[in-house]
Design an enzyme around this catalytic site. Structure first.
Site, short mmCIF file in Angstrom:
data_model
loop_
_atom_site.label_atom_id
_atom_site.label_comp_id
_atom_site.label_asym_id
_atom_site.label_seq_id
_atom_site.Cartn_x
_atom_site.Cartn_y
_atom_site.Cartn_z
N THR A 722 0.86 -1.19 0.00
CA THR A 722 0.00 0.00 0.00
C THR A 722 0.89 1.23 0.00
O THR A 722 2.07 1.15 0.34
CB THR A 722 -0.84 0.09 1.29
OG1 THR A 722 0.04 0.24 2.42
CG2 THR A 722 -1.71 -1.14 1.48
N ASP A 723 0.33 2.39 -0.35
CA ASP A 723 1.01 3.62 0.04
C ASP A 723 0.83 3.71 1.55
O ASP A 723 0.04 2.98 2.15
CB ASP A 723 0.44 4.84 -0.70
CG ASP A 723 1.42 6.02 -0.63
OD1 ASP A 723 2.35 5.99 0.20
OD2 ASP A 723 1.25 6.98 -1.40
N TRP A 724 1.56 4.62 2.16
CA TRP A 724 1.72 4.55 3.63
C TRP A 724 0.42 4.76 4.41
O TRP A 724 -0.16 5.81 4.40
CB TRP A 724 2.82 5.52 4.03
CG TRP A 724 4.16 4.82 4.15
CD1 TRP A 724 5.07 5.01 5.16
CD2 TRP A 724 4.75 3.83 3.30
NE1 TRP A 724 6.17 4.19 4.98
CE2 TRP A 724 6.00 3.46 3.85
CE3 TRP A 724 4.35 3.17 2.13
CZ2 TRP A 724 6.84 2.50 3.29
CZ3 TRP A 724 5.18 2.22 1.56
CH2 TRP A 724 6.39 1.90 2.14
#
Ligand code: BGC
Length: 804
Positions: A722-724
């Protein structure tokens, strides 16, 4: 996750001056300098550049000292050992005589008015105010010097889109006044724009500088590179990777950018030059691919050979000028209107000539496979819905030094429409979100007009597709003695190892360690994954340390600050970028980073996107080639890359909620295209999803993008992160799935970092919970994700899949 939470993230600790000495490989620094220069674009030159040796030069603008080396946010938050500035670089080079009287004023003023970006995430200044300068000082400098160099600086960044304001996209009143007064006083005014993002340049026609250089944020060596270009030690090698329009408002995305809830991609496939060259050539100030050198390289003796759908363009490049230099040879395709219509020109191939001495020539060959430039029919207009089709008729080939100057050199003829590949509908616009998109129409004289049609909308039963394709479960055979080393040594099959893991261990592989700056990795890291629990480490599963990217290693330690993505791409030189990336990979090894959160490869859909500096271009072919270079270079050192953000992450405003509403055709032809190239050609071991929604589904839950397209169609076998952090959500189709179960069903394998609460200490229990429920996620799906992660770890341990 909210932006307020994001703002709490740790920023890398600034290195103290005395531990900042020998920590960057001189070869890497030298490569940065070379590439930054190769990315600088000379937009205009009446002969004022290069500066004559020994010339007296007056430098104006605070950016000469407060050089902007990179944009803001995770992509540039590096601790470089130093950052060069233009004033000192020109002094150091000694090729010209800097006017020290004026320089002293700028030095003392900037020392008293520091250019401090501040600590508040996403609130960084886009410009810094200019030093007030009275008319008499400008006149006095003009009496001492023949040439003035005015430096204008701009920055934007993550969570910080540019804005249509003075000091943002537009010049400030102070900057305009400086240009007007310096231009009037000096015989030659050179303007150097130091920026990561395209800004308004229409003032070039108003102030008529003798020369204009566009220096993309070039990292720690960027100002030295600019000095090299000004003095002629390096040629300005850059060619535009975006169209520069006369007015922002003529961009086809204008009015459809920066909305909080949803953004309609009304321009469809007509992004950047695809729009301007087709519908509005008069709106262009500088065309895509444009850039001047200090010599003249002419293209001639073109031979086009066509065999079916394969075309080969041979061309001779001759340096007819007085200095050594190079040129970027660009081939564009103009497909027939056919059934779907499309842009007048699309980039089909390019190459950079070697450095040519005056009088020297080189014969080049560029290959074009028409099928690679097919159109995607998302409406059925060609009779083949959901297929890549090659339209019947004449496909014209153009060659030149930019899109506008490319001339027709030959054609390939496709006898009848051919289906290149039949696919299935994915990620189409939801019926309730239909909008009007741009399409090619013609008037009675055959002139292209931008017409409108309703975008085709989704017809697929996604839940049924998911259920029909559930993976087999590997019969569990829990075995506490099975170790990952046995897999890496080839003694144990990966599937057998997966079978030996408990559901809890399998689920643990789907989460990173719970914080950034994980204690399991080197200080300042972006997070770790893999062996993040004691149980996993007891199995011999290694820990992978991630670091941002793209412009350098974001760590507590000192690291090189590289030219930004746009600077690299402006070189149009993938081989040189790959060499730089290999040196960067070696720096990762030396500093303890296993996985670089790079390259950033979203398309420059609109010049205001704050992260454009991290990305490469408005064109997917150029973006793809650059991404291949970065991934191949980094991964040649055994460490891995992580292209991002998949997909359609084209604005920073409301980036975690905004819905990118985009036709399937535009998705596939523009926004997914470069990802496909990098996956097929460079085999990245990781890929990062985006924060935004794509036609209603968040990137980290997007089954169709990640499972159907990325893994199914393109054959990607690596790890997806995922992005953060991610927005926790129930699965709208399956009531027994939520959050990480919903994510794992899509094969978005690892939640980074692994916590449910931003800086808290919990991770969500969604996978275990869903496994226990009727109609929940299956063990086979959790095994599949664990296998994706382990396969990446296996390649890391064994070096399999390395490309150099
Ligand atoms: C950015 C990513 C970055 C990550 C880790 C996110 O906010 O969008 O590009 O890699 O943070 O710093």
């Amino acid at each position: 996750m909210t932006d307020a939470l994001l703002s709490q993230r740790p920023t890398a600790v600034r290195a103290a001056a005395d531990d900042a000495l020998p920590e960057v490989d001189p070869a890497l620094a030298a490569r940065c300098r070379e590439l930054a220069a190769r990315g600088i674009v000379l937009l205009r030159n009446d002969g004022a550049l290069p500066l004559r040796p020994g010339a007296e030069v007056a430098l104006f603008g605070r950016t000469q000292k407060d050089w902007i080396a990179v944009g803001y946010g995770s992509g540039g938050d590096v601790n470089p050992p130093y950052v060069t500035n233009l004033l000192d670089s020109l002094r150091e080079g000694g090729a010209v005589a800097v006017d020290e009287e004026l320089a002293a004023r700028y030095e003392s003023w900037t020392a008293r008015h520091p250019a401090d970006p501040g600590e508040e995430w996403g609130r960084w200044p886009r410009h810094f105010p200019e030093m007030p300068l009275e008319e008499s000082a400008i006149r006095a400098a003009a009496e001492r010097c023949g040439t003035a160099v005015v430096v204008i600086g701009r920055a934007a960044g993550e969570d910080r889109d540019n804005v249509l304001e003075e000091g943002g996209y537009h010049l400030t009143g102070e900057e305009r006044s400086l240009l007007a007064r310096v231009g009037a006083a000096f015989a030659h005014m050179v303007v150097l724009v130091d920026t990561g993002n395209v800004i308004d340049l229409s003032w070039i026609d108003e102030f008529e500088p003798a020369a204009v250089l566009l220096a993309w944020s070039g990292g720690m060596e960027g100002a030295r590179a600019a000095a090299d270009v000004l003095t002629g030690a390096s040629e300005p090698g850059g060619r535009l990777t975006d169209t520069i329009a006369r007015r922002y408002e003529s961009h086809p995305s204008a009015g459809h950018f920066g909305h909080t809830e949803a953004t309609e991609y009304v321009e469809d496939v007509f992004v950047g030059y695809r729009h301007f060259e087709t519908f509005a050539p008069g709106d262009v100030l500088f065309p895509f691919g444009y850039g001047l050198g200090y010599t003249q390289v002419d293209l001639g003796e073109v031979t086009v050979t066509v065999s079916g759908e394969q075309a080969s363009v041979q061309v001779t490049a001759v340096n007819t000028g007085q200095r050594s230099g190079s040129e970027v040879v660009q081939v564009y395709l103009g497909a027939p209107d056919g059934t779907l219509g499309g842009p007048a020109r699309t980039l089909a191939a390019f190459t950079r000539t070697p450095q040519l001495a005056p009088g020297e020539s080189v014969r080049l060959e560029l290959a074009v496979d028409l099928a690679e430039h097919a159109r995607y029919d998302d409406s059925g207009a060609s009779g083949h819905r959901s297929a890549w089709v090659l339209e019947a008729g004449e496909h014209r080939l153009f060659v030149g030094p930019d899109v506008r100057r490319a001339v027709h050199v030959g054609s390939a003829h496709v006898p009848s429409l051919r289906v290149v590949r039949q696919l299935e509908e994915v990620a189409a616009v939801r019926p309730e979100h239909a909008f009007e998109r741009s399409v090619l129409r013609r008037d009675d004289e055959g002139r292209a007009l931008s017409g409108r049609e309703t975008v085709p909308t989704a017809r697929v039963d996604l839940p049924q597709r998911i259920l029909d394709r559930l993976p087999e479960t590997i019969p569990p055979a829990e075995d506490p003695t099975a170790r990952f080393e046995d897999v890496t040594a080839g003694r144990l099959d990966l599937d057998r190892f997966v079978a030996a893991l408990s559901p809890e261990e399998l689920a643990s592989l789907a989460y990173g360690d719970i914080v950034m700056d994980s204690p399991l990795g080197v200080p300042g890291n972006a997070g770790t994954l893999g062996g993040v629990t004691e149980a996993l480490r007891a199995r011999g599963i290694p820990v992978v340390t991630t670091t941002d990217g793209p412009s350098g290693l974001r760590l507590a330690a000192t690291a090189a600050l590289l030219p930004c993505g746009t600077a690299l791409a402006s070189s149009w030189d993938p081989a040189a970028v790959q060499e730089l990336a290999a040196l960067h990979g070696a720096e990762m090894v030396a500093k303890g980073s296993d996985m670089l959160l790079s390259p950033g490869m979203n398309i420059h859909r609109d010049p205001l996107c704050g992260r454009n500096f991290e990305y490469f271009s408005e064109d997917p072919l150029l973006t793809g080639e650059m991404a291949v270079a970065v991934v191949a270079g980094v991964q040649s050192q055994g460490v891995s890359a992580c292209p991002k953000h998949f997909a359609a992450n084209n604005q920073e405003t409301a980036r975690t909620v905004n819905d990118s509403r985009v036709s399937e055709r535009a998705l596939r032809e523009i926004y997914l295209r470069a990802f496909e190239t990098v996956v097929r050609e460079a085999r990245p071991r990781n890929l990062m999803t985006s924060y935004n929604r794509i036609n209603g589904v968040w990137g980290h839950y997007h089954y169709d993008l990640v499972t159907t397209v990325l893994r199914g169609e393109w054959g990607y076998e690596g790890n997806v992160v995922t992005d953060w952090w991610m927005r926790m959500e129930p699965d709208p189709h399956f009531s027994a799935l939520r959050d990480s179960a919903y994510r794992v069903r899509a094969q978005v394998d690892v939640l980074m970092p692994g916590s449910k609460v931003h800086f808290g200490t919990t991770r969500d229990d969604a996978i275990e919970d869903s496994l226990a429920r009727d109609g929940g996620i299956t063990l086979g799906e959790v095994q599949r994700t664990a296998r994706n992660v382990l396969r990446m770890l296996l390649e890391r341990e064994t070096g399999a899949g390395r490309r150099g």
